[in-house]
Motif scaffolding. Structure first.
Motif, PDB file in Angstrom:
ATOM      1  N   SER A  17       0.833  -1.200   0.000  1.00  0.00           N
ATOM      2  CA  SER A  17       0.000   0.000   0.000  1.00  0.00           C
ATOM      3  C   SER A  17       0.868   1.250   0.000  1.00  0.00           C
ATOM      4  CB  SER A  17      -0.907   0.022   1.235  1.00  0.00           C
ATOM      5  OG  SER A  17      -1.782  -1.085   1.268  1.00  0.00           O
ATOM      6  N   LEU A  18       0.301   2.314  -0.514  1.00  0.00           N
ATOM      7  CA  LEU A  18       0.897   3.648  -0.454  1.00  0.00           C
ATOM      8  C   LEU A  18      -0.219   4.655  -0.311  1.00  0.00           C
ATOM      9  CD1 LEU A  18       3.644   3.832  -3.262  1.00  0.00           C
ATOM     10  CD2 LEU A  18       4.028   3.986  -0.792  1.00  0.00           C
ATOM     11  N   ARG A  19       0.094   5.785   0.294  1.00  0.00           N
ATOM     12  CA  ARG A  19      -0.860   6.874   0.356  1.00  0.00           C
ATOM     13  C   ARG A  19      -0.225   8.121  -0.230  1.00  0.00           C
ATOM     14  NH1 ARG A  19      -4.098   9.880   5.279  1.00  0.00           N
ATOM     15  NH2 ARG A  19      -2.067  10.821   5.684  1.00  0.00           N
ATOM     16  N   LEU A  20      -0.865   8.640  -1.260  1.00  0.00           N
ATOM     17  CA  LEU A  20      -0.411   9.876  -1.894  1.00  0.00           C
ATOM     18  C   LEU A  20      -1.163  11.055  -1.302  1.00  0.00           C
ATOM     19  CD1 LEU A  20      -0.332   8.780  -5.639  1.00  0.00           C
ATOM     20  CD2 LEU A  20       1.427   8.492  -3.888  1.00  0.00           C
ATOM     21  N   SER A  21      -0.474  12.176  -1.239  1.00  0.00           N
ATOM     22  CA  SER A  21      -1.084  13.416  -0.769  1.00  0.00           C
ATOM     23  C   SER A  21      -0.979  14.480  -1.848  1.00  0.00           C
ATOM     24  CB  SER A  21      -0.384  13.918   0.492  1.00  0.00           C
ATOM     25  OG  SER A  21      -0.474  13.001   1.544  1.00  0.00           O
ATOM     26  N   CYS A  22      -1.936  15.372  -1.848  1.00  0.00           N
ATOM     27  CA  CYS A  22      -1.922  16.511  -2.762  1.00  0.00           C
ATOM     28  C   CYS A  22      -2.346  17.735  -1.962  1.00  0.00           C
ATOM     29  CB  CYS A  22      -2.863  16.278  -3.929  1.00  0.00           C
ATOM     30  SG  CYS A  22      -3.025  17.709  -5.034  1.00  0.00           S
ATOM     31  N   ALA A  23      -1.422  18.663  -1.819  1.00  0.00           N
ATOM     32  CA  ALA A  23      -1.699  19.887  -1.088  1.00  0.00           C
ATOM     33  C   ALA A  23      -1.985  21.009  -2.061  1.00  0.00           C
ATOM     34  CB  ALA A  23      -0.515  20.242  -0.201  1.00  0.00           C
ATOM     35  N   ALA A  24      -3.114  21.671  -1.874  1.00  0.00           N
ATOM     36  CA  ALA A  24      -3.515  22.776  -2.736  1.00  0.00           C
ATOM     37  C   ALA A  24      -3.267  24.102  -2.031  1.00  0.00           C
ATOM     38  CB  ALA A  24      -4.986  22.652  -3.106  1.00  0.00           C
ATOM     39  N   SER A  25      -2.874  25.093  -2.809  1.00  0.00           N
ATOM     40  CA  SER A  25      -2.689  26.446  -2.280  1.00  0.00           C
ATOM     41  C   SER A  25      -3.112  27.448  -3.335  1.00  0.00           C
ATOM     42  CB  SER A  25      -1.228  26.678  -1.861  1.00  0.00           C
ATOM     43  OG  SER A  25      -0.371  26.525  -2.967  1.00  0.00           O
ATOM     44  N   GLY A  26      -3.203  28.699  -2.944  1.00  0.00           N
ATOM     45  CA  GLY A  26      -3.666  29.742  -3.855  1.00  0.00           C
ATOM     46  C   GLY A  26      -5.155  29.965  -3.683  1.00  0.00           C
ATOM     47  N   ARG A  27      -5.868  30.099  -4.778  1.00  0.00           N
ATOM     48  CA  ARG A  27      -7.294  30.418  -4.737  1.00  0.00           C
ATOM     49  C   ARG A  27      -8.119  29.143  -4.530  1.00  0.00           C
ATOM     50  NH1 ARG A  27      -8.809  35.412  -5.878  1.00  0.00           N
ATOM     51  NH2 ARG A  27     -10.902  34.746  -6.496  1.00  0.00           N
ATOM     52  N   THR A  28      -7.913  28.514  -3.393  1.00  0.00           N
ATOM     53  CA  THR A  28      -8.603  27.252  -3.101  1.00  0.00           C
ATOM     54  C   THR A  28     -10.091  27.443  -2.876  1.00  0.00           C
ATOM     55  OG1 THR A  28      -8.026  27.479  -0.768  1.00  0.00           O
ATOM     56  CG2 THR A  28      -6.516  26.210  -2.159  1.00  0.00           C
ATOM     57  N   VAL A  29     -10.513  28.666  -2.658  1.00  0.00           N
ATOM     58  CA  VAL A  29     -11.943  28.913  -2.459  1.00  0.00           C
ATOM     59  C   VAL A  29     -12.739  28.536  -3.699  1.00  0.00           C
ATOM     60  CG1 VAL A  29     -11.818  31.319  -3.238  1.00  0.00           C
ATOM     61  CG2 VAL A  29     -13.627  30.615  -1.662  1.00  0.00           C
ATOM     62  N   ASN A  30     -12.081  28.496  -4.843  1.00  0.00           N
ATOM     63  CA  ASN A  30     -12.768  28.169  -6.095  1.00  0.00           C
ATOM     64  C   ASN A  30     -12.696  26.695  -6.479  1.00  0.00           C
ATOM     65  OD1 ASN A  30     -13.513  30.847  -6.508  1.00  0.00           O
ATOM     66  ND2 ASN A  30     -11.648  31.330  -7.634  1.00  0.00           N
ATOM     67  N   LEU A  31     -12.127  25.876  -5.635  1.00  0.00           N
ATOM     68  CA  LEU A  31     -12.012  24.456  -5.967  1.00  0.00           C
ATOM     69  C   LEU A  31     -13.379  23.807  -6.121  1.00  0.00           C
ATOM     70  CD1 LEU A  31      -9.055  23.319  -3.695  1.00  0.00           C
ATOM     71  CD2 LEU A  31      -9.053  23.527  -6.176  1.00  0.00           C
ATOM     72  N   HIS A  32     -13.519  22.981  -7.141  1.00  0.00           N
ATOM     73  CA  HIS A  32     -14.768  22.255  -7.372  1.00  0.00           C
ATOM     74  C   HIS A  32     -14.565  20.740  -7.281  1.00  0.00           C
ATOM     75  CE1 HIS A  32     -17.915  20.272  -9.798  1.00  0.00           C
ATOM     76  NE2 HIS A  32     -18.699  21.230  -9.335  1.00  0.00           N
ATOM     77  N   LYS A  76      -7.627  21.603   5.490  1.00  0.00           N
ATOM     78  CA  LYS A  76      -6.192  21.496   5.201  1.00  0.00           C
ATOM     79  C   LYS A  76      -5.879  21.637   3.720  1.00  0.00           C
ATOM     80  CE  LYS A  76      -5.211  18.436   9.129  1.00  0.00           C
ATOM     81  NZ  LYS A  76      -4.655  17.117   9.550  1.00  0.00           N
ATOM     82  N   ASN A  77      -6.922  21.814   2.907  1.00  0.00           N
ATOM     83  CA  ASN A  77      -6.733  21.918   1.455  1.00  0.00           C
ATOM     84  C   ASN A  77      -5.901  20.759   0.919  1.00  0.00           C
ATOM     85  OD1 ASN A  77      -8.215  24.316   1.093  1.00  0.00           O
ATOM     86  ND2 ASN A  77      -6.475  25.534   1.767  1.00  0.00           N
ATOM     87  N   THR A  78      -6.219  19.575   1.384  1.00  0.00           N
ATOM     88  CA  THR A  78      -5.425  18.405   1.038  1.00  0.00           C
ATOM     89  C   THR A  78      -6.342  17.265   0.592  1.00  0.00           C
ATOM     90  OG1 THR A  78      -3.704  19.005   2.619  1.00  0.00           O
ATOM     91  CG2 THR A  78      -3.764  16.719   1.897  1.00  0.00           C
ATOM     92  N   VAL A  79      -5.863  16.545  -0.408  1.00  0.00           N
ATOM     93  CA  VAL A  79      -6.538  15.358  -0.912  1.00  0.00           C
ATOM     94  C   VAL A  79      -5.559  14.188  -0.800  1.00  0.00           C
ATOM     95  CG1 VAL A  79      -7.565  14.274  -2.947  1.00  0.00           C
ATOM     96  CG2 VAL A  79      -7.955  16.685  -2.502  1.00  0.00           C
ATOM     97  N   TRP A  80      -6.096  13.033  -0.463  1.00  0.00           N
ATOM     98  CA  TRP A  80      -5.268  11.834  -0.356  1.00  0.00           C
ATOM     99  C   TRP A  80      -5.776  10.760  -1.298  1.00  0.00           C
ATOM    100  CZ3 TRP A  80      -7.019  14.422   4.023  1.00  0.00           C
ATOM    101  CH2 TRP A  80      -6.028  15.029   4.808  1.00  0.00           C
ATOM    102  N   LEU A  81      -4.872   9.911  -1.714  1.00  0.00           N
ATOM    103  CA  LEU A  81      -5.234   8.731  -2.486  1.00  0.00           C
ATOM    104  C   LEU A  81      -4.608   7.531  -1.773  1.00  0.00           C
ATOM    105  CD1 LEU A  81      -6.652   7.668  -5.061  1.00  0.00           C
ATOM    106  CD2 LEU A  81      -4.396   7.699  -6.154  1.00  0.00           C
ATOM    107  N   GLN A  82      -5.440   6.755  -1.102  1.00  0.00           N
ATOM    108  CA  GLN A  82      -4.983   5.542  -0.439  1.00  0.00           C
ATOM    109  C   GLN A  82      -5.027   4.406  -1.444  1.00  0.00           C
ATOM    110  OE1 GLN A  82      -3.817   5.002   2.775  1.00  0.00           O
ATOM    111  NE2 GLN A  82      -3.361   2.943   2.015  1.00  0.00           N
TER     112      GLN A  82
END
Length: 122
Positions: A17-32, A76-82
């Motif tokens: 197994s692995l877990r990937l992380s994705c940290a978003a920054s900037g204009r995160t208020v507009n994330l869909h 945390k503006n973060t997405v993970w992929l387990q």
């Protein structure tokens, strides 16, 4: 503008197994929607999974259903992929991507991270 930074890739044995992380920054208020894609050697880019920033509904590519799980933490503006039960066919560069709200609707996957390598040995 939204900036995305992936982490968590590496070398793992088949069945691991692995877990990937994705940290978003900037204009995160507009994330869909936040998505994960991958591109293996000599292969086209493939959709892996996506999660709605509001509500958290998820979709998965057929090849990863039941093995991969996408989740997010809006604060945390973060997405993970387990990723579980990995096999050599999962070897690829994994990319995080974002769709944003843009009047009158939603953009395509406009923002991309730099990618993180996942290698699964047999």
């Amino acid at each position: 503008q939204v900036q995305l930074v992936e982490s968590g890739g590496g070398l793992v044995q088949a069945g691991g197994s692995l877990r990937l992380s994705c940290a978003a920054s900037g204009r995160t208020v507009n994330l869909h929607t936040m998505g994960w894609f991958r591109q293996g050697p000599g292969k086209e880019r493939q959709f892996v999974a996506a999660i709605a920033w509001s509500g958290g509904s998820t979709t998965y590519g057929d090849s990863v259903k039941g093995r991969f799980t996408v989740s997010r933490d809006n604060a945390k503006n973060t997405v993970w992929l387990q990723m579980n039960s990995l096999n050599p066919e999962d070897t690829a560069v994994y990319y995080c991507a974002a769709r944003v709200l843009r009047w009158p609707g939603v953009s395509d996957y406009e923002y991309w991270g730099q990618g993180t390598q996942v290698t699964v040995s047999s």
